[in-house]
Design an enzyme around this catalytic site. Structure first.
Site, PDB file in Angstrom:
ATOM      1  N   ASP A  67       0.922  -1.294  -0.003  1.00 47.42           N
ATOM      2  CA  ASP A  67      -0.007  -0.040   0.078  1.00 47.42           C
ATOM      3  C   ASP A  67       0.973   1.190   0.067  1.00 47.42           C
ATOM      4  O   ASP A  67       2.143   1.242   0.271  1.00 47.42           O
ATOM      5  CB  ASP A  67      -0.899   0.035   1.227  1.00 47.42           C
ATOM      6  CG  ASP A  67      -0.359  -0.427   2.523  1.00 47.42           C
ATOM      7  OD1 ASP A  67       0.939  -0.514   2.294  1.00 47.42           O
ATOM      8  OD2 ASP A  67      -0.907  -0.746   3.502  1.00 47.42           O
ATOM      9  N   ASP A 142      -7.438  -2.493  13.893  1.00 46.23           N
ATOM     10  CA  ASP A 142      -8.670  -2.610  13.806  1.00 46.23           C
ATOM     11  C   ASP A 142      -8.736  -3.989  12.973  1.00 46.23           C
ATOM     12  O   ASP A 142      -9.825  -4.168  12.242  1.00 46.23           O
ATOM     13  CB  ASP A 142      -9.246  -1.456  13.056  1.00 46.23           C
ATOM     14  CG  ASP A 142      -8.655  -1.050  11.662  1.00 46.23           C
ATOM     15  OD1 ASP A 142      -7.688  -1.833  11.071  1.00 46.23           O
ATOM     16  OD2 ASP A 142      -9.013   0.043  11.132  1.00 46.23           O
ATOM     17  N   HIS A 144      -7.215  -4.758   9.998  1.00 43.87           N
ATOM     18  CA  HIS A 144      -6.958  -4.655   8.681  1.00 43.87           C
ATOM     19  C   HIS A 144      -5.595  -5.202   8.231  1.00 43.87           C
ATOM     20  O   HIS A 144      -4.633  -5.605   9.052  1.00 43.87           O
ATOM     21  CB  HIS A 144      -6.789  -3.118   8.219  1.00 43.87           C
ATOM     22  CG  HIS A 144      -5.681  -2.215   8.775  1.00 43.87           C
ATOM     23  ND1 HIS A 144      -5.800  -0.743   9.049  1.00 43.87           N
ATOM     24  CD2 HIS A 144      -4.513  -2.487   8.851  1.00 43.87           C
ATOM     25  CE1 HIS A 144      -4.765  -0.357   9.241  1.00 43.87           C
ATOM     26  NE2 HIS A 144      -3.860  -1.360   9.330  1.00 43.87           N
ATOM     27  N   GLU A 149      -9.902  -1.479   5.499  1.00 40.29           N
ATOM     28  CA  GLU A 149     -10.366  -1.126   6.709  1.00 40.29           C
ATOM     29  C   GLU A 149     -11.572  -1.964   7.132  1.00 40.29           C
ATOM     30  O   GLU A 149     -12.079  -2.598   5.911  1.00 40.29           O
ATOM     31  CB  GLU A 149     -10.761   0.185   6.766  1.00 40.29           C
ATOM     32  CG  GLU A 149      -9.484   1.249   6.398  1.00 40.29           C
ATOM     33  CD  GLU A 149      -8.503   1.166   7.814  1.00 40.29           C
ATOM     34  OE1 GLU A 149      -8.207   0.224   8.473  1.00 40.29           O
ATOM     35  OE2 GLU A 149      -7.842   2.248   7.915  1.00 40.29           O
TER      36      GLU A 149
HETATM   37  P1  PGA Z   1       2.280  -1.380  12.638  1.00 36.78           P
HETATM   38  O1  PGA Z   1       0.999  -1.522  11.534  1.00 36.78           O
HETATM   39  O2  PGA Z   1       3.055  -2.586  12.006  1.00 36.78           O
HETATM   40  O3  PGA Z   1       3.004   0.038  12.510  1.00 36.78           O
HETATM   41  O4  PGA Z   1       1.525  -1.895  13.885  1.00 36.78           O
HETATM   42  C1  PGA Z   1       0.591  -2.575  11.216  1.00 36.78           C
HETATM   43  C2  PGA Z   1      -0.651  -2.468   9.896  1.00 36.78           C
HETATM   44  O5  PGA Z   1      -1.053  -1.342  10.257  1.00 36.78           O
HETATM   45  O6  PGA Z   1      -0.743  -3.220   9.220  1.00 36.78           O
END
Ligand code: PGA
Length: 271
Positions: A67, A142, A144, A149
């Site tokens: 992404d 959350d 994702h 999302e």
């Molecule tokens: P993080 O993010 O590794 O910074 O906790 C994980 C994600 O949002 O996929």
């Protein structure tokens, strides 16, 4: 699905890097799907160490990142300033330290003038490369994957999406605050591989650390498959799946003892 529980972040990162390295060793021209965020930094550091000390060779490896924020992006290895793009993250945290070829790196172009057309092209490029052999994934608070999302279709393809307030908050704390960028200045949209795109990968490697994500990990792996926790689609994947957790992230799993037992048995039987 193999669920490996490691003592801490460092051990989680080492196990994950070993899985990626063994993919690269067995298929030097493999296609890796890569992720950004705080979670994979340790894994990337270990891969860099393996490249420097053990000669792990990335010269034929192709990569596709999950992404990118809309409006963000850098040309790899050209000068940049305060760009908080995932392209910059990948360049800083991994690519500039290993012998990957620039033309083999693919990151969604957040600066594209036509995001929808770009998304179609990205899907085609993944296909043209032969599909993703191993997809590395973190897990959002959350639930994702990428920027899919809650409520995103579990069959979604690469597309332009809006970010939730929680993701903006999480990423502000992790990346933007340090760069002295106002929360209101953060991009609210992103280009992300879809859940359907991710599930096409031949193997999936998900890594998660920290007690803050323990509830989400349990929902993702042991709860119902639901578009409210888009990573729960892991339960539908037909290829190899490895999940590497540290102890705090695994602390809410109902069947943690069983997962530990399975790993021990597999080692004992050489499976
Ligand atoms: P993080 O993010 O590794 O910074 O906790 C994980 C994600 O949002 O996929």
């Amino acid at each position: 699905m193999d669920i490996l529980i490691r003592e801490n972040y460092e051990q989680m990162s080492k196990s994950a890097a070993e899985i990626i390295a063994s993919c690269v060793r067995s298929k030097p021209n493999c296609v890796l799907g890569l992720a950004t965020g705080g979670t994979p930094i340790g894994t990337y550091q270990e891969l860099i160490r393996m490249h420097r000390e053990d000669g792990l060779d990335f010269s034929q490896v192709k990569t596709f990142n999950l992404d990118e924020y809309l409006g963000c992006g850098i040309e790899l290895d050209k000068p940049y300033n305060m760009d908080q793009s995932y392209a910059r993250f990948m360049y800083e945290e991994l690519f500039r330290h290993i012998n990957i070829k620039k033309e083999n790196i693919h990151i969604p172009d957040g600066k594209t003038k036509d995001p929808r057309e770009f998304c179609k092209r990205y899907e085609e490029e993944i296909k043209k490369a032969g599909g993703v052999d191993l997809q590395l994934l973190g897990l959002g608070a959350d639930g994702h994957w990428g920027f899919n999302e809650p409520g995103s279709s579990l069959g979604s393809r690469t597309s332009l999406v809006a970010l939730t307030a929680q993701t903006l908050d999480d990423n502000y704390e992790a990346f933007y605050k340090n760069a002295n960028i106002e929360r209101s200045q953060m991009p609210h949209f992103a280009i992300t591989m879809g859940i359907g795109t991710i599930l096409d990968a031949r193997s999936i490697l998900m890594i998660v650390n920290g007690s803050k994500k323990a509830d989400t990990v349990a929902k993702c792996l042991e709860g119902p498959v639901t578009s409210q926790i888009t990573s729960s689609a892991i339960q539908l994947h037909s290829g190899d799946i490895t999940v590497v957790l540290d102890e705090p992230a695994a602390s809410k799993l109902l069947h943690a003892d069983h997962y530990r037992h399975v790993e021990k048995m597999k080692l004992q039987y050489g499976l």
